[in-house]
Design a protein around this motif. Structure first.
Motif, PDB file in Angstrom:
ATOM      1  N   ASP A  10       0.860  -1.179   0.000  1.00  0.00           N
ATOM      2  CA  ASP A  10       0.000   0.000   0.000  1.00  0.00           C
ATOM      3  C   ASP A  10       0.900   1.233   0.000  1.00  0.00           C
ATOM      4  O   ASP A  10       1.807   1.339   0.841  1.00  0.00           O
ATOM      5  CB  ASP A  10      -0.878   0.030   1.258  1.00  0.00           C
ATOM      6  N   THR A 187     -12.166  -6.230  -5.707  1.00  0.00           N
ATOM      7  CA  THR A 187     -11.208  -7.130  -5.062  1.00  0.00           C
ATOM      8  C   THR A 187     -11.637  -8.558  -5.346  1.00  0.00           C
ATOM      9  O   THR A 187     -12.117  -9.294  -4.481  1.00  0.00           O
ATOM     10  CB  THR A 187     -11.154  -6.861  -3.545  1.00  0.00           C
ATOM     11  N   SER A 218      -0.807  -2.700  -3.688  1.00  0.00           N
ATOM     12  CA  SER A 218      -2.004  -3.280  -3.076  1.00  0.00           C
ATOM     13  C   SER A 218      -2.889  -2.146  -2.556  1.00  0.00           C
ATOM     14  O   SER A 218      -2.513  -0.981  -2.603  1.00  0.00           O
ATOM     15  CB  SER A 218      -1.621  -4.240  -1.953  1.00  0.00           C
ATOM     16  N   GLY A 219      -4.067  -2.497  -2.068  1.00  0.00           N
ATOM     17  CA  GLY A 219      -4.981  -1.477  -1.578  1.00  0.00           C
ATOM     18  C   GLY A 219      -6.161  -1.292  -2.514  1.00  0.00           C
ATOM     19  O   GLY A 219      -6.330  -2.041  -3.485  1.00  0.00           O
ATOM     20  N   PRO A 220      -7.017  -0.291  -2.264  1.00  0.00           N
ATOM     21  CA  PRO A 220      -8.222  -0.085  -3.068  1.00  0.00           C
ATOM     22  C   PRO A 220      -7.918   0.066  -4.559  1.00  0.00           C
ATOM     23  O   PRO A 220      -7.021   0.810  -4.944  1.00  0.00           O
ATOM     24  CB  PRO A 220      -8.809   1.216  -2.497  1.00  0.00           C
ATOM     25  N   GLU A 222      -6.486  -1.804  -6.623  1.00  0.00           N
ATOM     26  CA  GLU A 222      -5.203  -2.313  -7.103  1.00  0.00           C
ATOM     27  C   GLU A 222      -5.202  -3.842  -7.083  1.00  0.00           C
ATOM     28  O   GLU A 222      -5.873  -4.476  -6.274  1.00  0.00           O
ATOM     29  CB  GLU A 222      -4.056  -1.783  -6.252  1.00  0.00           C
ATOM     30  N   GLU A 243      -3.701  -8.613  -0.616  1.00  0.00           N
ATOM     31  CA  GLU A 243      -3.279  -7.833   0.537  1.00  0.00           C
ATOM     32  C   GLU A 243      -1.791  -7.472   0.499  1.00  0.00           C
ATOM     33  O   GLU A 243      -0.997  -8.117  -0.166  1.00  0.00           O
ATOM     34  CB  GLU A 243      -3.572  -8.609   1.833  1.00  0.00           C
ATOM     35  N   GLU A 244      -1.446  -6.433   1.267  1.00  0.00           N
ATOM     36  CA  GLU A 244      -0.041  -6.063   1.412  1.00  0.00           C
ATOM     37  C   GLU A 244       0.723  -7.219   2.042  1.00  0.00           C
ATOM     38  O   GLU A 244       0.246  -7.885   2.961  1.00  0.00           O
ATOM     39  CB  GLU A 244       0.070  -4.813   2.292  1.00  0.00           C
TER      40      GLU A 244
END
Length: 300
Positions: A10, A187, A218-220, A222, A243-244
């Motif tokens: 992230d 996601t 990662s993150g929203p 992505e 996830e990260e």
């Protein structure tokens, strides 16, 4: 044997915060005897706030503010020192300031190692608003010798163009490093953008019968799924998921490549069996790539 790590991360719009997080991952990787660690595209400074199909001048200003010279910049020196200290290769994405002119910047992948600064690559294929903010690289498609094999550099949207990975493979690359900020609006592995990014990665590994290392933001919105993909069909050596985190794989680089080129397709070596003399159409200027060709030669 080689231990390779790929980070899903992230990103903040804060260079110091990203650098601190990258340092933590590097220290964790060193504890696991990792030989090479890859971070995502633009990991150092962070991404534009707006989606890549919406241009905001503030995003461009921010990229200029975070840009540094390579290799003279502070961040390259910082990570080079970590690489020497931990006896590890480190590759990360960042915004590079041009040596030629103060108003030119590039989306760049930098590689450092136990020997210090190794080299860099400037992204060639710039999608959507990225082509407004940054300049494309010249298409050198570099390959560097490392203790774990020959490493080729590319960035994100480059993987949608098979010519890039093929060029690196023909130059002898055993491992292709590809940091990305590939989108996945949902996601979910059913997301269309996820599907596209997924197919491109596996195709580049399989058609060149070499390792392909993704490292994605990662993150929203992505894709994540930073991973080490092997040269054999659909060979996932390690992955993070959405996830990260950090994927780590202990791989036999030359052994797996040999297995792919000798046995995985019943002896069909996809590099050896090429017929390049028949591919001339690929490099002819045409109306589908007027920016790269001499459009004056075309007539209605």
């Amino acid at each position: 044997m080689a231990v390779i790590a790929s980070v899903a991360m992230d990103l903040a719009r804060d260079k110091a915060e990203n650098k601190a997080k990258m340092t933590t991952f590097i220290e964790e990787a060193a504890e696991k005897d990792v030989d090479l660690i890859l971070f995502p595209e633009l990991a150092l400074g962070g991404l534009p706030e707006k989606p890549m199909f919406v241009f905001d001048p503030q995003d461009a200003f921010y990229q200029h503010e975070t840009a540094e010279l390579v290799p003279e910049g502070d961040s390259v020196h910082y990570f080079a020192e970590l690489a020497v200290r931990h006896d590890i290769y480190i590759a990360w994405g960042m915004t590079e300031q041009s040596h030629e002119s103060w108003d030119m910047i590039y989306n760049t992948l930098v590689l450092v190692g136990p020997e210090g600064y190794v080299g860099k690559y400037r992204k060639v294929h710039l999608p959507l608003t990225e082509r407004i903010m940054m300049y494309p690289g010249e298409g050198d498609y570099p390959v560097f010798d490392t203790r774990i094999g020959k490493v080729g550099l590319m960035i994100c949207f480059d993987k949608a163009y098979p010519e890039v990975a093929r060029t690196l493979a023909l130059k002898g690359a055993d491992i292709l490093l590809c940091p990305t900020a590939w989108p996945s609006i949902e996601t979910s592995e059913d997301d269309n953008d996820y599907k596209a990014g997924n197919v491109f990665s596996f195709a580049r590994a399989l058609e060149n019968m070499c390792f392909f290392v993704d490292s994605c933001v990662s993150g929203p919105f992505e894709m994540g799924h930073s991973r080490i993909i092997g040269p054999n069909p659909m060979q996932v050596c390690a992955t993070t998921g959405f996830e990260e985190g950090m994927a780590v794989a202990d791989v036999d680089v030359h052994g797996e490549i040999a297995k792919a080129r000798i046995a995985s397709m019943a002896g069909s070596d996809l590099l050896k069996d090429r017929k390049p003399a028949t591919y001339g159409e690929l490099v002819k200027p045409n109306r589908r790539n007027p920016i790269s060709g001499d459009i004056g030669q075309f007539t209605e």
